[in-house]
Design an enzyme around this catalytic site. Sequence first.
Site, PDB file in Angstrom:
ATOM      1  N   MET A  31       0.839  -1.188   0.000  1.00  0.00           N
ATOM      2  CA  MET A  31       0.000   0.000   0.000  1.00  0.00           C
ATOM      3  C   MET A  31       0.879   1.245   0.000  1.00  0.00           C
ATOM      4  O   MET A  31       2.061   1.192   0.339  1.00  0.00           O
ATOM      5  CB  MET A  31      -0.928   0.003   1.219  1.00  0.00           C
ATOM      6  CG  MET A  31      -1.833  -1.221   1.315  1.00  0.00           C
ATOM      7  SD  MET A  31      -3.093  -1.247   0.031  1.00  0.00           S
ATOM      8  CE  MET A  31      -4.290  -0.128   0.732  1.00  0.00           C
ATOM      9  N   CYS A  32       0.306   2.373  -0.349  1.00  0.00           N
ATOM     10  CA  CYS A  32       1.029   3.633  -0.473  1.00  0.00           C
ATOM     11  C   CYS A  32       0.691   4.544   0.704  1.00  0.00           C
ATOM     12  O   CYS A  32      -0.090   4.194   1.579  1.00  0.00           O
ATOM     13  CB  CYS A  32       0.673   4.299  -1.786  1.00  0.00           C
ATOM     14  SG  CYS A  32       0.880   3.225  -3.230  1.00  0.00           S
ATOM     15  N   GLN A  33       1.307   5.718   0.721  1.00  0.00           N
ATOM     16  CA  GLN A  33       0.957   6.720   1.719  1.00  0.00           C
ATOM     17  C   GLN A  33       0.778   8.072   1.047  1.00  0.00           C
ATOM     18  O   GLN A  33       1.426   8.376   0.041  1.00  0.00           O
ATOM     19  CB  GLN A  33       2.014   6.801   2.819  1.00  0.00           C
ATOM     20  CG  GLN A  33       2.048   5.566   3.695  1.00  0.00           C
ATOM     21  CD  GLN A  33       2.338   5.878   5.151  1.00  0.00           C
ATOM     22  OE1 GLN A  33       2.410   7.029   5.581  1.00  0.00           O
ATOM     23  NE2 GLN A  33       2.507   4.829   5.938  1.00  0.00           N
TER      24      GLN A  33
END
Length: 254
Positions: free
Chosen positions: A1-3
């Site tokens: 997942m990204c931020q």
Amino acid sequence: MCQLLGLNCATPTDATFSFTGFRERGGNTDHHADGWGIAFFEGKGLRLFLDHESAAQSPMAQFLQAYPLKSRNIVAHVRKATVGEVALENAHPFVRELWGRQWVFAHNGDLKDYEPKLHSHFRPVGTTDSERAFCWLMQELHKSHAGLPSVRELTATLRELIPQVTRFGNFNFLLSNGEALWAHCSTNLHWLVRQHPFALATLKDCDWTVDFATMNQPGDRAAVIVTTPLTSNEQWTAFQPNELKVFVDGLPLE
């Protein structure tokens, strides 16, 4: 997942403090090392920096820490690749033009089997589900309004469109046209407003404390939106699942 990281400000503000902590999550304090990007609005203009290397090791990211740019709307992203290879064209934020304005979008989440019908004007360059979702949002906003509507009208339209994407998976995103910053949470997003009287803030991801009272005037104000809180001594508010908020002049618009 990204931020995700976004700033919406009442006056032009640099993101040096927030970006310094956020950048560490791109390969040092977290595993989001598959590219990064940051966009700064300047009036109707836009400065966009993208890299398929990790933010923690990127010379360009280091340059931006030493050469702070001021903006009223800033969108940043560090990527952990899930859909689409590690490549420059897949780095967020993505940019498109609509109604004579630049629009910037960054996404955190996975959309499974997401293949929306797209017309010729808005088509992805890369191979991410994120860029496809952005193109679809731009296409549907264009179909819904003949010209640039008000922020409140845009927010109402987005509330109708978002559920058509979230049924495919998690859709945490930041979207800005330089006038406002929209933030949608499927799973994880937090926000705060820094304003007078300003106080000390200490980053979680590196050893840095600043006294914002020495750096700001009483009229300055900044809303900061981030996936997980950047500081250890400020009061962050968690978004509710499926909540959409819009920020204007450093405050959430009710």
